[in-house]
Design a protein around this motif. Structure first.
Motif, mmCIF file in Angstrom:
data_model
loop_
_atom_site.group_PDB
_atom_site.id
_atom_site.type_symbol
_atom_site.label_atom_id
_atom_site.label_comp_id
_atom_site.label_asym_id
_atom_site.label_seq_id
_atom_site.Cartn_x
_atom_site.Cartn_y
_atom_site.Cartn_z
ATOM 1 N N PHE A 337 0.911 -1.176 0.224
ATOM 2 C CA PHE A 337 0.017 0.125 -0.078
ATOM 3 C C PHE A 337 0.910 1.254 0.033
ATOM 4 N N ILE A 341 0.821 4.520 -2.989
ATOM 5 C CA ILE A 341 0.408 5.857 -2.427
ATOM 6 C C ILE A 341 1.515 6.979 -2.977
ATOM 7 N N ASP A 377 -8.894 5.106 -6.663
ATOM 8 C CA ASP A 377 -9.231 6.072 -5.930
ATOM 9 C C ASP A 377 -10.312 5.477 -4.699
ATOM 10 N N ILE A 380 -8.499 3.257 -2.295
ATOM 11 C CA ILE A 380 -7.606 3.761 -1.425
ATOM 12 C C ILE A 380 -8.492 4.913 -0.451
#
Length: 457
Positions: A337, A341, A377, A380
């Protein structure tokens, strides 16, 4: 070779149709045709050592065979109308729940006794979710585990094999309407029946579409769910999974207003490959036996996409995304992750140095090159939202596997008896586009069997 009833597909819908019919009318001549293997022959060759990735077996033992795609998917029976399908819209909410409870009783009788029934009723976690704009769906969840689910299936097969004729590794090519019922064609033979129950599961979506076209059965396009499988240390979600085991959490994104949901939560489970029509996607399962459990918990985060005119091929859209993942990663891609990002691909070294040890050998890569921006998106956003109720979800070393795709059959036009426009031809289970779970598919099988018995044959 003439039968009273032919059932196409030996997944949960087909199994419970056969069970109810043979239990109530053992004199009936029933045959079950299954494209995959018998249960004892369902063995995926991936062992993590000699064979580490999918080799494209002619018949995927994870997806096909006695027990269907649910045979190795953790054995979770969700007793609820809030998710898992729209069966209740056809037969009524009370009847749908009663049938799911009946299926649960049978599972307990055939080897599932002693397994735990979880419930969200009265859970304080639901209140905690609402405080952070997350929504916990209501359900009772029977967790058999992949191992106990296998035992239940073994026992059910032993019972059915005395009364029902099974044809394994025998794909049905097409169905024809005859004067007295139906004729099904396999590679080397024809078989006839008075009534036919079709229960081909999600993997039979393309075949079902072809049959509906040939027989003039109306259909409606359905959705496709696209996302990733999340894997993290079991301790992160332990306070949730210890109480609820399976928590279905829904979040509406701020950016687009899309809904993202958790799906198929596997406490102390393993991430696995699955092969759908030659496309390698990701899934997960877990075991009831503590000796087979891992240090990680995994679950899917999925975004549902519905399409309007003129586009109708929702499954084709999902397949194209999965094929892109296969093209870039040779199969499933895994990414930290934190790397996602920061806009960097994960590498072998970054995965090996992560504090979360992956349970599936996948290709380190960059999911932003695979998933559409809108879907990524949303995922996330959901991870940061979950981090508020399960701190640690948004840690750098949380692993994301892609892609996970849930293909749904187009919804076949059937009536309240799940009968098509052709009298005596029933479409049930996930192949109908109506059910999306073990419990709903099994219940649909019982419902149709009882209707056939009530109407007489």
């Amino acid at each position: 070779m003439n039968y009273d009833i032919i059932i196409i597909g030996a997944g949960p819908g087909g199994i419970f149709s056969a069970y109810e019919l043979s239990a109530q009318r053992p004199d009936l001549k029933i045959a079950v045709f299954e494209a995959g293997h018998a249960l004892h022959k369902r063995n995926c060759p991936i062992d993590g050592e000699k064979i580490k990735t999918c080799i494209g077996c002619k018949s995927c033992s994870i997806m096909s065979g006695f027990g269907g795609a649910g045979a190795f998917s953790d054995g979770k029976y969700n007793i609820t109308n809030d998710f898992g399908g729209t069966l209740h819209e056809y037969i009524g909410k009370k009847k749908a729940l009663d049938l799911m409870k009946y299926v649960d009783e049978i599972n307990m009788r055939y080897g599932g006794e002693g397994t735990k029934l979880y419930t969200t009723a009265g859970s304080a976690f639901g209140t905690e979710c609402i405080r952070h704009d997350l929504h916990l769906l209501n359900a009772s969840v029977r967790h058999l585990g992949t191992d106990i689910n296998y035992v239940v299936l073994e026992n059910l097969f032993a019972e059915l094999d005395k009364k029902v004729e099974f044809f394994f590794d025998t794909p049905v090519e097409n169905i024809s309407v005859t004067e007295g019922g139906y004729e099904i064609k396999c590679k080397d033979a024809f078989y006839t029946c008075k009534k036919c129950i079709v229960s081909v599961g999600r993997i039979g979506s393309k075949w079902m579409e072809k049959v509906c076209g040939e027989l003039g059965i109306p259909t409606n396009s359905n959705r496709v769910d696209i996302g990733v499988r999340v894997e993290l240390p079991a301790e992160v979600f332990a306070h949730i999974t210890d109480e609820l085991y399976e928590s279905k959490i829904v979040y509406r994104t701020e950016k687009y207003g899309d809904r993202v949901r958790t799906f198929c939560m596997n406490p102390r489970g393993a991430v696995v490959n699955e092969n759908t029509n030659g496309i390698i996607t990701v899934n997960g399962h877990s075991y009831e036996d503590p000796a087979k459990q891992t240090d990680n918990t995994n679950f899917a985060l999925l975004v549902a996409k519905h399409f309007s005119e003129p586009f109708k091929d929702s499954n084709g859209y999902g397949e194209s995304i999965a094929r892109l993942s296969n093209m870039l990663g040779g199969g499933v891609i895994v990414q930290r992750f934190g790397d996602l990002i920061r806009g960097q691909r994960s590498t072998v070294n970054r995965i090996e140095e992560a504090f979360t040890t992956p349970t599936l050998k996948a290709t380190p890569g960059d999911l932003s090159l695979v998933l559409p921006k809108r879907i990524l998106d949303g995922i996330i956003e959901m991870i940061y939202a979950l981090d508020k109720v399960a701190p640690g979800t948004a840690n750098d070393d949380t692993l994301l596997y892609g892609v996970e795709v849930k293909f749904y059959n187009m919804e076949v036009n059937v009536d309240e008896n799940l009968e098509s426009c052709h009298k005596g031809l029933y479409i049930i289970g996930d192949g109908s586009g109506i059910t999306h779970s073990l419990s709903h598919a099994s219940a649909s099988g019982v419902h149709v069997a009882r209707n056939i018995l009530h109407c007489g044959i």
